[in-house]
Design a protein around this motif. Structure first.
Motif, short mmCIF file in Angstrom:
data_model
loop_
_atom_site.label_atom_id
_atom_site.label_comp_id
_atom_site.label_asym_id
_atom_site.label_seq_id
_atom_site.Cartn_x
_atom_site.Cartn_y
_atom_site.Cartn_z
N ILE A 27 0.78 -1.16 -0.04
CA ILE A 27 -0.11 -0.12 -0.01
C ILE A 27 0.67 1.13 0.06
CG2 ILE A 27 -1.55 1.47 1.47
CD1 ILE A 27 -2.89 -1.31 2.27
N SER A 28 1.98 1.34 0.83
CA SER A 28 2.82 2.37 0.74
C SER A 28 3.55 2.58 -0.18
CB SER A 28 3.63 2.42 2.00
OG SER A 28 4.64 1.49 2.19
N GLY A 29 3.87 1.46 -0.81
CA GLY A 29 4.76 1.64 -2.19
C GLY A 29 6.03 1.28 -1.74
N ASP A 30 6.66 1.13 -0.57
CA ASP A 30 8.04 1.05 -0.16
C ASP A 30 8.66 0.04 -1.09
OD1 ASP A 30 7.76 3.55 0.97
OD2 ASP A 30 7.39 2.64 2.97
N LEU A 31 7.99 -1.19 -0.91
CA LEU A 31 8.84 -2.41 -1.24
C LEU A 31 7.92 -3.10 -2.48
CD1 LEU A 31 9.38 -4.09 1.88
CD2 LEU A 31 10.87 -3.05 0.65
N THR A 32 8.47 -3.80 -3.39
CA THR A 32 8.00 -4.45 -4.55
C THR A 32 7.43 -5.87 -4.00
OG1 THR A 32 9.98 -5.33 -5.31
CG2 THR A 32 9.16 -3.23 -6.18
N ILE A 33 6.78 -6.39 -4.69
CA ILE A 33 6.06 -7.80 -4.18
C ILE A 33 7.31 -8.90 -4.40
CG2 ILE A 33 5.69 -8.32 -6.58
CD1 ILE A 33 3.57 -9.35 -3.58
N GLU A 34 8.50 -8.42 -4.94
CA GLU A 34 9.60 -9.54 -5.18
C GLU A 34 10.32 -9.56 -3.75
OE1 GLU A 34 9.16 -7.28 -7.66
OE2 GLU A 34 8.34 -8.57 -9.03
N PHE A 35 10.39 -8.48 -3.37
CA PHE A 35 11.01 -8.25 -1.74
C PHE A 35 10.31 -8.81 -0.80
CE2 PHE A 35 13.21 -4.37 -3.96
CZ PHE A 35 14.58 -5.12 -4.05
N VAL A 36 9.06 -8.77 -0.88
CA VAL A 36 8.05 -9.19 0.20
C VAL A 36 8.09 -10.92 0.15
CG1 VAL A 36 5.66 -9.22 0.88
CG2 VAL A 36 6.68 -7.35 0.22
N ILE A 37 8.05 -11.43 -1.05
CA ILE A 37 8.02 -12.81 -1.28
C ILE A 37 9.36 -13.39 -0.71
CG2 ILE A 37 8.00 -14.53 -2.71
CD1 ILE A 37 5.92 -13.15 -4.47
N SER A 38 10.29 -12.69 -1.24
CA SER A 38 12.08 -13.24 -0.58
C SER A 38 11.84 -13.11 0.70
CB SER A 38 12.93 -12.45 -1.53
OG SER A 38 12.94 -11.29 -1.23
N GLY A 39 11.35 -11.97 1.29
CA GLY A 39 11.41 -12.16 2.85
C GLY A 39 10.68 -13.32 3.65
N ILE A 40 9.51 -13.36 2.86
CA ILE A 40 8.78 -14.37 3.66
C ILE A 40 9.49 -15.77 3.37
CG2 ILE A 40 6.51 -15.68 3.20
CD1 ILE A 40 5.21 -12.99 2.46
N ALA A 41 10.08 -16.17 2.39
CA ALA A 41 10.61 -17.31 2.04
C ALA A 41 12.04 -17.23 2.87
CB ALA A 41 11.34 -17.31 0.73
N ILE A 42 12.70 -16.33 3.19
CA ILE A 42 13.93 -16.56 4.15
C ILE A 42 13.49 -16.63 5.57
CG2 ILE A 42 15.67 -14.94 4.97
CD1 ILE A 42 16.01 -13.76 2.09
N LEU A 43 12.33 -16.16 5.76
CA LEU A 43 12.00 -16.05 7.27
C LEU A 43 11.42 -17.62 7.63
CD1 LEU A 43 11.23 -14.72 9.90
CD2 LEU A 43 8.90 -14.46 9.01
N PHE A 44 10.56 -18.15 6.42
CA PHE A 44 10.11 -19.51 6.65
C PHE A 44 11.38 -20.45 6.69
CE2 PHE A 44 5.88 -17.77 5.95
CZ PHE A 44 5.11 -18.60 6.92
#
Length: 137
Positions: A27-44
């Motif tokens: 919503i804020s436009g700070d991150l792209t969807i790729e960064f979010v998905i990679s962050g989720i993958a690393i966390l899991f």
């Protein structure tokens, strides 16, 4: 049981937190969807490594079989196979079907195993075999 519930609760909480973070970042436009998905993958991945280490059995029983002990007792290859099947909980009939021999042959092998291990019952033979480290259990 409580540990399992706790871990799944923590995972559910982590998923909800990640979803909230990803929706905020999109919503804020700070991150792209790729960064979010990679962050989720690393966390899991990190959570998976943590769970694997946490539940890894520290007192793993050695699964190495003492071949010298088997020879010292005088168990034949077939008698040892019968002992393994006995340790798995199979009856004489089931062992005979699994090893493709008659039930009377299995009875003879079981009798020989009991004699060689100086046991009166199957459970006692299995216990002695575990003590001698000739079972991979």
């Amino acid at each position: 049981m409580k540990k399992t519930i706790l871990i799944f609760g923590m995972l559910a909480l982590a998923i909800l937190a990640l979803l909230q973070l990803s929706s905020y970042s999109l919503i804020s436009g700070d991150l792209t969807i790729e960064f979010v998905i990679s962050g989720i993958a690393i966390l899991f991945f990190i959570i998976g490594v943590f769970i694997q280490k946490k539940f890894k059995k520290e007192n793993i029983v050695s699964k190495e079989v003492d071949q010298k002990q088997i020879n010292a007792i005088g168990l034949s290859k077939r008698e040892y196979e019968v002992l393994l099947e006995m340790a798995s909980g199979y009856s004489n009939k089931e062992i005979a079907e699994r090893l493709f021999v008659s039930e009377s042959t299995i009875k003879t092998h079981v009798s020989n195993v009991l004699l060689k291990l100086d046991a009166k019952r199957r459970t006692q033979a299995i216990q002695k075999a575990k003590e001698l480290h000739i079972l991979p259990i």
